[in-house]
Scaffold this motif. Structure first.
Motif, PDB file in Angstrom:
ATOM      1  N   ARG A 208       5.086  -0.806   8.437  1.00  0.00           N
ATOM      2  CA  ARG A 208       5.164   0.459   7.705  1.00  0.00           C
ATOM      3  C   ARG A 208       6.613   0.813   7.389  1.00  0.00           C
ATOM      4  NH1 ARG A 208       4.367   2.653  13.204  1.00  0.00           N
ATOM      5  NH2 ARG A 208       6.212   3.865  13.784  1.00  0.00           N
ATOM      6  N   LEU A 209       6.780   1.591   6.333  1.00  0.00           N
ATOM      7  CA  LEU A 209       8.056   2.208   5.982  1.00  0.00           C
ATOM      8  C   LEU A 209       7.780   3.669   5.686  1.00  0.00           C
ATOM      9  CD1 LEU A 209       9.528  -0.437   3.470  1.00  0.00           C
ATOM     10  CD2 LEU A 209      10.065  -0.215   5.904  1.00  0.00           C
ATOM     11  N   ILE A 210       8.199   4.557   6.573  1.00  0.00           N
ATOM     12  CA  ILE A 210       7.940   5.987   6.374  1.00  0.00           C
ATOM     13  C   ILE A 210       9.185   6.792   6.712  1.00  0.00           C
ATOM     14  CG2 ILE A 210       5.464   5.808   6.818  1.00  0.00           C
ATOM     15  CD1 ILE A 210       5.927   6.820   9.628  1.00  0.00           C
ATOM     16  N   GLY A 211       9.305   7.929   6.091  1.00  0.00           N
ATOM     17  CA  GLY A 211      10.438   8.811   6.345  1.00  0.00           C
ATOM     18  C   GLY A 211      10.463   9.300   7.779  1.00  0.00           C
ATOM     19  N   GLY A 212      11.658   9.661   8.250  1.00  0.00           N
ATOM     20  CA  GLY A 212      11.797  10.184   9.595  1.00  0.00           C
ATOM     21  C   GLY A 212      12.055   9.135  10.644  1.00  0.00           C
ATOM     22  N   GLU A 213      12.026   7.847  10.271  1.00  0.00           N
ATOM     23  CA  GLU A 213      12.300   6.778  11.218  1.00  0.00           C
ATOM     24  C   GLU A 213      13.633   6.110  10.882  1.00  0.00           C
ATOM     25  OE1 GLU A 213       7.814   5.566  12.586  1.00  0.00           O
ATOM     26  OE2 GLU A 213       8.866   4.212  11.242  1.00  0.00           O
ATOM     27  N   GLU A 214      14.173   5.347  11.813  1.00  0.00           N
ATOM     28  CA  GLU A 214      15.485   4.739  11.624  1.00  0.00           C
ATOM     29  C   GLU A 214      15.425   3.625  10.583  1.00  0.00           C
ATOM     30  OE1 GLU A 214      17.419   3.471  15.151  1.00  0.00           O
ATOM     31  OE2 GLU A 214      16.929   5.291  16.281  1.00  0.00           O
TER      32      GLU A 214
ATOM     33  N   GLU B 191       9.851  16.906  13.170  1.00  0.00           N
ATOM     34  CA  GLU B 191      10.428  15.574  13.254  1.00  0.00           C
ATOM     35  C   GLU B 191       9.311  14.533  13.282  1.00  0.00           C
ATOM     36  OE1 GLU B 191      13.584  14.649  13.187  1.00  0.00           O
ATOM     37  OE2 GLU B 191      14.275  16.719  12.946  1.00  0.00           O
ATOM     38  N   GLN B 192       9.588  13.346  12.704  1.00  0.00           N
ATOM     39  CA  GLN B 192       8.546  12.333  12.589  1.00  0.00           C
ATOM     40  C   GLN B 192       8.004  11.888  13.949  1.00  0.00           C
ATOM     41  OE1 GLN B 192       6.883  11.328   9.963  1.00  0.00           O
ATOM     42  NE2 GLN B 192       5.607  10.183  11.403  1.00  0.00           N
ATOM     43  N   LYS B 193       8.864  11.791  14.949  1.00  0.00           N
ATOM     44  CA  LYS B 193       8.411  11.371  16.274  1.00  0.00           C
ATOM     45  C   LYS B 193       7.366  12.342  16.806  1.00  0.00           C
ATOM     46  CE  LYS B 193      10.042  10.274  20.939  1.00  0.00           C
ATOM     47  NZ  LYS B 193      11.210  10.207  21.858  1.00  0.00           N
ATOM     48  N   GLU B 194       7.620  13.635  16.647  1.00  0.00           N
ATOM     49  CA  GLU B 194       6.680  14.646  17.129  1.00  0.00           C
ATOM     50  C   GLU B 194       5.392  14.614  16.316  1.00  0.00           C
ATOM     51  OE1 GLU B 194       6.612  19.459  18.156  1.00  0.00           O
ATOM     52  OE2 GLU B 194       8.268  18.581  17.014  1.00  0.00           O
ATOM     53  N   ARG B 195       5.511  14.441  14.998  1.00  0.00           N
ATOM     54  CA  ARG B 195       4.321  14.357  14.141  1.00  0.00           C
ATOM     55  C   ARG B 195       3.448  13.172  14.539  1.00  0.00           C
ATOM     56  NH1 ARG B 195       6.347  15.019   7.955  1.00  0.00           N
ATOM     57  NH2 ARG B 195       4.329  14.017   7.613  1.00  0.00           N
ATOM     58  N   SER B 196       4.075  12.037  14.799  1.00  0.00           N
ATOM     59  CA  SER B 196       3.317  10.835  15.177  1.00  0.00           C
ATOM     60  C   SER B 196       2.607  11.031  16.513  1.00  0.00           C
ATOM     61  CB  SER B 196       4.253   9.626  15.262  1.00  0.00           C
ATOM     62  OG  SER B 196       4.832   9.351  14.005  1.00  0.00           O
TER      63      SER B 196
ATOM     64  N   ILE C 141       0.855  -1.193   0.000  1.00  0.00           N
ATOM     65  CA  ILE C 141       0.000   0.000   0.000  1.00  0.00           C
ATOM     66  C   ILE C 141       0.889   1.240   0.000  1.00  0.00           C
ATOM     67  CG2 ILE C 141      -1.830   1.267   1.193  1.00  0.00           C
ATOM     68  CD1 ILE C 141      -2.643  -1.381   2.505  1.00  0.00           C
ATOM     69  N   LEU C 142       0.717   2.101  -0.996  1.00  0.00           N
ATOM     70  CA  LEU C 142       1.471   3.355  -1.089  1.00  0.00           C
ATOM     71  C   LEU C 142       0.582   4.520  -0.671  1.00  0.00           C
ATOM     72  CD1 LEU C 142       3.341   2.968  -4.517  1.00  0.00           C
ATOM     73  CD2 LEU C 142       4.170   2.407  -2.221  1.00  0.00           C
ATOM     74  N   CYS C 143       1.120   5.424   0.136  1.00  0.00           N
ATOM     75  CA  CYS C 143       0.380   6.598   0.622  1.00  0.00           C
ATOM     76  C   CYS C 143       1.215   7.859   0.393  1.00  0.00           C
ATOM     77  CB  CYS C 143       0.068   6.472   2.111  1.00  0.00           C
ATOM     78  SG  CYS C 143      -0.879   5.010   2.541  1.00  0.00           S
ATOM     79  N   PRO C 144       0.565   8.993   0.150  1.00  0.00           N
ATOM     80  CA  PRO C 144       1.310  10.223  -0.103  1.00  0.00           C
ATOM     81  C   PRO C 144       1.953  10.839   1.130  1.00  0.00           C
ATOM     82  CG  PRO C 144      -1.041  10.646  -0.193  1.00  0.00           C
ATOM     83  CD  PRO C 144      -0.874   9.164  -0.073  1.00  0.00           C
ATOM     84  N   VAL C 145       1.374  10.632   2.317  1.00  0.00           N
ATOM     85  CA  VAL C 145       1.915  11.247   3.531  1.00  0.00           C
ATOM     86  C   VAL C 145       2.039  10.219   4.645  1.00  0.00           C
ATOM     87  CG1 VAL C 145       1.047  13.570   3.018  1.00  0.00           C
ATOM     88  CG2 VAL C 145      -0.388  11.979   4.293  1.00  0.00           C
ATOM     89  N   ARG C 146       2.935  10.493   5.575  1.00  0.00           N
ATOM     90  CA  ARG C 146       3.233   9.546   6.654  1.00  0.00           C
ATOM     91  C   ARG C 146       2.033   9.310   7.563  1.00  0.00           C
ATOM     92  NH1 ARG C 146       8.791  12.726   8.408  1.00  0.00           N
ATOM     93  NH2 ARG C 146       9.779  12.687   6.343  1.00  0.00           N
ATOM     94  N   GLU C 147       1.294  10.377   7.848  1.00  0.00           N
ATOM     95  CA  GLU C 147       0.161  10.249   8.768  1.00  0.00           C
ATOM     96  C   GLU C 147      -0.905   9.305   8.217  1.00  0.00           C
ATOM     97  OE1 GLU C 147       2.575  13.311  10.186  1.00  0.00           O
ATOM     98  OE2 GLU C 147       1.743  13.098   8.172  1.00  0.00           O
ATOM     99  N   LEU C 148      -1.081   9.291   6.904  1.00  0.00           N
ATOM    100  CA  LEU C 148      -2.049   8.372   6.305  1.00  0.00           C
ATOM    101  C   LEU C 148      -1.567   6.932   6.452  1.00  0.00           C
ATOM    102  CD1 LEU C 148      -4.693   8.090   4.872  1.00  0.00           C
ATOM    103  CD2 LEU C 148      -3.551   8.487   2.687  1.00  0.00           C
ATOM    104  N   CYS C 149      -0.260   6.709   6.352  1.00  0.00           N
ATOM    105  CA  CYS C 149       0.304   5.375   6.615  1.00  0.00           C
ATOM    106  C   CYS C 149      -0.018   4.935   8.040  1.00  0.00           C
ATOM    107  CB  CYS C 149       1.820   5.385   6.414  1.00  0.00           C
ATOM    108  SG  CYS C 149       2.361   5.494   4.702  1.00  0.00           S
TER     109      CYS C 149
END
Length: 380
Positions: free
Chosen positions: A48-54, A301-306, A19-27
């Motif tokens: 999941r595989l999203i930017g901002g993570e290790e 940062e992805q952690k804060e966004r999540s 499944i491909l999504c345009p933004v991390r939050e949708l993932c």
């Protein structure tokens, strides 16, 4: 699709659904939904595989196996190029969520590269494509033709000497439309502030439908359970109007759309700094807004966004200041009010934003702050 297989799918079998999504939050939202559905089939692993993570942790998860893989195109392409453990040869379904949005943000090349990689890894062309899109744009149609051409090449590779009749190879995508092409009921507009001419509404009211003149070829679907308000403001009154609105709605769940990340940061800081209710000692003060104020934009940062995504999604009341990063596809529980501090660039953007309220048989309201010079947005 996975559950109907004769042999039970286990983690080590690898990826079957991509499944491909345009933004991390949708993932994250889709992952959360799968985790709820998957509690009775724990042998099926969703990841999941999203930017901002290790990336190291992601590589480790891929080595162990992920049966349903949810990813943003950029991060998935990184692993395609750098992670040997990534095996997509068993993928039977490729879902592209918010396809028009994904292409609008410049992910056309990445998406095409992913499709080609999946087909190259597969031994036979049994892949099902599901493109979920709010609108069928030229870019979406081009992607459909690209997929068709890739599938034809794959078929020729499998049977190089086979003579395939044209009618057998001609496969048109099946279009599944949810909702009617036009809005069934006229919207209820209320004008507050300066008088907006009756013939200047961008959504023309008639007996049974509402059509936008921004894109004469398209009609956009909006729930009849959304009430729409336009408040006339000027440069001096706009910020004060927002303060007043949020004070009135502080016990509700509200999303405020703002044009830039810098403005989001500024307003979030402002709402934290502005105090009220001076005590007798003249020192202790309470916040102007008696509610939690969140912010989210693409520069965080992805952690804060999540954390913001999860916290605002679960809360019963609160205010989220945001750019358009959360204007598509996301469902925040019981959001009752959408405030557009800055108007979007198109009616499509308006529809996307206000669609965050009135979800699943609930009602909501959309409030837009409008300058006089922005009346063109509302013109017939």
């Amino acid at each position: 699709m996975i559950l109907s297989r004769e042999e039970k799918v286990v983690r080590k079998d690898g990826t079957f659904i991509l499944i491909l999504c345009p933004v991390r939050e949708l993932c994250l939202q889709i992952l959360g939904l799968f985790e709820k559905l998957n509690q009775f089939f724990k042998r099926i692993v969703v990841g999941r595989l999203i930017g901002g993570e290790e990336t190291k942790r992601e590589k480790a998860r891929l080595r162990k196996g992920i049966n349903v893989l949810i990813a943003t195109p950029g991060r998935l392409l990184y692993h395609i190029q750098n992670t040997k453990a990534l095996d997509l040869s068993k993928v039977v379904a490729l879902v592209i969520e918010e396809c028009d949005k994904l292409l609008d943000i410049g992910m056309k090349n990445e998406t095409q590269d992913i499709i080609q990689f999946v087909l190259q890894q597969k031994l036979k062309s049994d892949l099902q494509y599901i493109l979920v899109s709010a609108s069928i744009t030229n870019q979406v149609e081009e992607l459909l033709y690209f997929i068709k051409n890739c599938e034809e090449l794959k078929t020729k590779e499998e049977e190089p000497e086979a003579k395939i009749e044209e009618e057998q190879t001609e496969q048109k995508p099946k279009m599944i439309t949810i909702g009617e092409n036009q809005i069934r009921k006229a919207l209820k507009f209320k004008r507050i502030g300066f008088e907006i001419p009756k013939n200047s509404l961008s959504l023309q009211k008639n007996k049974n439908n509402v059509r936008s003149n921004f894109h004469s070829d398209n009609a956009f679907k909006l729930p009849s359970t959304i009430n729409h308000f336009f408040i006339g403001v000027n440069e001096r009154s706009k910020l004060g109007t927002l303060f007043l609105l949020l004070k009135i709605l502080e016990k509700q769940k509200v999303m405020v759309f703002i044009s830039t990340a810098d403005q989001v940061n500024f307003l979030a800081m402002l709402f934290q700094e502005v105090k009220t209710g001076v005590e007798e000692d003249g020192v202790s003060r309470a916040n102007f807004l008696d509610t939690k104020v969140y912010k989210i934009h693409g520069h965080m940062e992805q952690k804060e966004r999540s954390e913001v995504f999860n916290s605002f999604g679960k809360c019963e009341s609160g205010i989220l200041l945001s750019t358009d990063i959360v204007s598509r596809g996301l469902d925040f529980f019981q959001t009752k009010f959408i405030i557009q501090y800055d108007l979007p660039a198109s009616i499509k953007g308006y529809v996307n934003r206000v669609g965050r309220t009135a979800r699943i048989k609930s009602s909501g309201s959309a409030i837009s702050l409008v300058y006089r010079q922005e009346l063109g947005f509302l013109e017939k």
